[in-house]
Design a protein around this motif. Structure first.
Motif, PDB file in Angstrom:
ATOM      1  N   MET A  68       0.783  -1.068   0.180  1.00 37.41           N
ATOM      2  CA  MET A  68      -0.124  -0.014  -0.004  1.00 37.41           C
ATOM      3  C   MET A  68       1.109   1.201   0.105  1.00 37.41           C
ATOM      4  SD  MET A  68      -2.835   1.018   2.646  1.00 37.41           S
ATOM      5  CE  MET A  68      -4.323   0.230   1.740  1.00 37.41           C
ATOM      6  N   PHE A  69       0.612   2.269  -0.744  1.00 37.25           N
ATOM      7  CA  PHE A  69       1.201   3.402  -0.911  1.00 37.25           C
ATOM      8  C   PHE A  69       1.522   4.329   0.293  1.00 37.25           C
ATOM      9  CE2 PHE A  69      -0.737   3.986  -5.410  1.00 37.25           C
ATOM     10  CZ  PHE A  69       0.460   3.522  -6.059  1.00 37.25           C
ATOM     11  N   PHE A  70       0.673   4.129   1.195  1.00 37.96           N
ATOM     12  CA  PHE A  70       0.940   5.040   2.507  1.00 37.96           C
ATOM     13  C   PHE A  70       1.624   4.570   3.477  1.00 37.96           C
ATOM     14  CE2 PHE A  70      -3.660   5.878   1.072  1.00 37.96           C
ATOM     15  CZ  PHE A  70      -3.472   7.106   0.606  1.00 37.96           C
ATOM     16  N   TYR A  71       2.289   3.277   3.126  1.00 36.21           N
ATOM     17  CA  TYR A  71       3.372   2.683   4.030  1.00 36.21           C
ATOM     18  C   TYR A  71       4.554   2.798   3.518  1.00 36.21           C
ATOM     19  CZ  TYR A  71      -0.583   1.238   7.101  1.00 36.21           C
ATOM     20  OH  TYR A  71      -1.764   1.307   7.814  1.00 36.21           O
ATOM     21  N   ASN A  72       4.745   3.139   2.271  1.00 39.05           N
ATOM     22  CA  ASN A  72       5.943   3.291   1.557  1.00 39.05           C
ATOM     23  C   ASN A  72       6.661   4.516   1.669  1.00 39.05           C
ATOM     24  OD1 ASN A  72       7.701   3.309  -0.665  1.00 39.05           O
ATOM     25  ND2 ASN A  72       6.595   1.853  -1.918  1.00 39.05           N
ATOM     26  N   ALA A  73       7.849   4.671   2.167  1.00 32.04           N
ATOM     27  CA  ALA A  73       8.710   5.698   2.248  1.00 32.04           C
ATOM     28  C   ALA A  73       9.105   6.228   1.262  1.00 32.04           C
ATOM     29  CB  ALA A  73      10.024   5.315   2.992  1.00 32.04           C
ATOM     30  N   GLN A  74       9.205   5.376  -0.028  1.00 31.27           N
ATOM     31  CA  GLN A  74       9.492   6.151  -1.170  1.00 31.27           C
ATOM     32  C   GLN A  74       8.176   6.917  -1.527  1.00 31.27           C
ATOM     33  OE1 GLN A  74      10.413   2.845  -4.073  1.00 31.27           O
ATOM     34  NE2 GLN A  74      12.615   3.287  -3.749  1.00 31.27           N
ATOM     35  N   PHE A  75       7.127   6.621  -1.353  1.00 29.71           N
ATOM     36  CA  PHE A  75       5.918   7.383  -1.895  1.00 29.71           C
ATOM     37  C   PHE A  75       5.945   8.470  -1.270  1.00 29.71           C
ATOM     38  CE2 PHE A  75       1.728   8.544  -1.136  1.00 29.71           C
ATOM     39  CZ  PHE A  75       0.957   8.634  -2.483  1.00 29.71           C
ATOM     40  N   TRP A  76       6.253   8.706   0.159  1.00 28.40           N
ATOM     41  CA  TRP A  76       6.263  10.024   0.785  1.00 28.40           C
ATOM     42  C   TRP A  76       7.365  10.796   0.329  1.00 28.40           C
ATOM     43  CZ3 TRP A  76       2.083  11.418   2.346  1.00 28.40           C
ATOM     44  CH2 TRP A  76       0.888  10.563   2.763  1.00 28.40           C
ATOM     45  N   ARG A  77       8.532  10.189  -0.010  1.00 29.04           N
ATOM     46  CA  ARG A  77       9.322  11.259  -0.615  1.00 29.04           C
ATOM     47  C   ARG A  77       9.083  11.694  -1.863  1.00 29.04           C
ATOM     48  NH1 ARG A  77      13.151   6.891   1.537  1.00 29.04           N
ATOM     49  NH2 ARG A  77      13.373   6.070  -0.507  1.00 29.04           N
ATOM     50  N   PHE A  78       8.370  10.960  -2.664  1.00 25.33           N
ATOM     51  CA  PHE A  78       7.764  11.138  -3.887  1.00 25.33           C
ATOM     52  C   PHE A  78       6.947  12.357  -3.775  1.00 25.33           C
ATOM     53  CE2 PHE A  78       4.618  10.931  -7.500  1.00 25.33           C
ATOM     54  CZ  PHE A  78       5.443  10.849  -8.479  1.00 25.33           C
ATOM     55  N   VAL A  79       5.907  12.298  -2.794  1.00 26.93           N
ATOM     56  CA  VAL A  79       4.948  13.447  -2.450  1.00 26.93           C
ATOM     57  C   VAL A  79       5.799  14.770  -2.147  1.00 26.93           C
ATOM     58  CG1 VAL A  79       3.219  13.991  -0.912  1.00 26.93           C
ATOM     59  CG2 VAL A  79       3.155  11.682  -1.702  1.00 26.93           C
ATOM     60  N   ILE A  80       6.782  14.473  -1.323  1.00 24.93           N
ATOM     61  CA  ILE A  80       7.466  15.763  -0.998  1.00 24.93           C
ATOM     62  C   ILE A  80       8.082  16.392  -2.117  1.00 24.93           C
ATOM     63  CG2 ILE A  80       9.598  16.498   0.165  1.00 24.93           C
ATOM     64  CD1 ILE A  80       8.921  14.257   2.221  1.00 24.93           C
ATOM     65  N   VAL A  81       8.841  15.531  -3.082  1.00 22.63           N
ATOM     66  CA  VAL A  81       9.342  16.005  -4.077  1.00 22.63           C
ATOM     67  C   VAL A  81       8.006  16.501  -5.327  1.00 22.63           C
ATOM     68  CG1 VAL A  81      10.379  15.215  -6.535  1.00 22.63           C
ATOM     69  CG2 VAL A  81      11.370  14.531  -4.254  1.00 22.63           C
ATOM     70  N   GLY A  82       6.976  15.820  -5.260  1.00 21.90           N
ATOM     71  CA  GLY A  82       5.914  16.164  -6.090  1.00 21.90           C
ATOM     72  C   GLY A  82       5.208  17.683  -5.491  1.00 21.90           C
ATOM     73  N   VAL A  83       5.477  18.083  -3.925  1.00 19.36           N
ATOM     74  CA  VAL A  83       4.860  19.351  -3.903  1.00 19.36           C
ATOM     75  C   VAL A  83       5.900  20.405  -4.138  1.00 19.36           C
ATOM     76  CG1 VAL A  83       4.750  20.650  -1.531  1.00 19.36           C
ATOM     77  CG2 VAL A  83       3.818  18.420  -1.537  1.00 19.36           C
ATOM     78  N   ILE A  84       7.249  20.051  -3.903  1.00 18.87           N
ATOM     79  CA  ILE A  84       8.476  21.112  -4.539  1.00 18.87           C
ATOM     80  C   ILE A  84       8.168  21.401  -5.936  1.00 18.87           C
ATOM     81  CG2 ILE A  84      10.763  21.356  -4.934  1.00 18.87           C
ATOM     82  CD1 ILE A  84      11.226  19.736  -2.276  1.00 18.87           C
ATOM     83  N   ASN A  85       8.025  20.221  -6.919  1.00 15.77           N
ATOM     84  CA  ASN A  85       7.854  20.187  -8.223  1.00 15.77           C
ATOM     85  C   ASN A  85       6.741  21.026  -8.567  1.00 15.77           C
ATOM     86  OD1 ASN A  85       9.102  19.584 -10.795  1.00 15.77           O
ATOM     87  ND2 ASN A  85       7.338  18.235 -10.935  1.00 15.77           N
ATOM     88  N   THR A  86       5.490  20.625  -8.101  1.00 10.05           N
ATOM     89  CA  THR A  86       4.251  21.112  -8.278  1.00 10.05           C
ATOM     90  C   THR A  86       4.362  22.719  -8.136  1.00 10.05           C
ATOM     91  OG1 THR A  86       3.075  19.321  -8.022  1.00 10.05           O
ATOM     92  CG2 THR A  86       1.729  21.035  -8.074  1.00 10.05           C
ATOM     93  N   SER A  87       5.002  23.021  -6.992  1.00 10.58           N
ATOM     94  CA  SER A  87       5.345  24.571  -6.570  1.00 10.58           C
ATOM     95  C   SER A  87       6.041  25.332  -7.450  1.00 10.58           C
ATOM     96  CB  SER A  87       5.765  24.697  -5.300  1.00 10.58           C
ATOM     97  OG  SER A  87       5.002  24.126  -4.208  1.00 10.58           O
ATOM     98  N   ASN A  88       7.002  24.687  -7.915  1.00 12.68           N
ATOM     99  CA  ASN A  88       7.822  25.164  -8.991  1.00 12.68           C
ATOM    100  C   ASN A  88       7.175  25.422 -10.539  1.00 12.68           C
ATOM    101  OD1 ASN A  88      10.179  25.507  -7.519  1.00 12.68           O
ATOM    102  ND2 ASN A  88      10.958  23.486  -7.920  1.00 12.68           N
TER     103      ASN A  88
END
Length: 127
Positions: free
Chosen positions: A1-21
């Protein structure tokens, strides 16, 4: 499941940065430079994709970026740009949602697809 995956949360962080840019660049091109909303979307999307490649390589998946992966990475965004561009069109033209808000809404729809495809490309061993 995505919510227990550390990579997914790092992806979300990158996604927030990338989406902001992406969004800051989109607003600049659309509202200040007065590009058409779709041209501003595509230009912003391409520029932010390069940043996303490096952030996801180093931070999300902890892999070495290579030329081969860099050239394959845009494939991860083929679905993303199709989904987001189609959604922007629907939001703006059919649903009459503000042109400056629609890109954010559309980006949310494409996140799961981009995570799965980028993981496959960036974590695949190179020969």
């Amino acid at each position: 499941m995505f919510f227990y995956n550390a990579q997914f949360w790092r992806f979300v962080i990158v996604g927030v940065i990338n989406t902001s840019n992406y969004y800051v660049l989109f607003l600049f091109l659309h509202n200040i430079v007065h590009f058409h909303y779709m041209a501003a979307h595509i230009i912003s999307f391409i520029i932010s994709m390069v940043g996303s490649f490096y952030l996801n390589s180093y931070f999300t998946y902890k892999t070495k970026p290579t030329l081969k992966k860099f050239l394959q990475f845009p494939l991860t965004y083929l679905v993303n740009i199709s989904v987001s561009s189609g959604a922007i069109y629907i939001f703006v033209v059919l649903l009459k949602i503000n042109e400056s808000i629609s890109p954010i809404l559309a980006s949310v729809l494409a996140i799961p697809f981009t995570f799965i495809i980028s993981k496959i490309i960036l974590t695949k061993e190179t020969n």
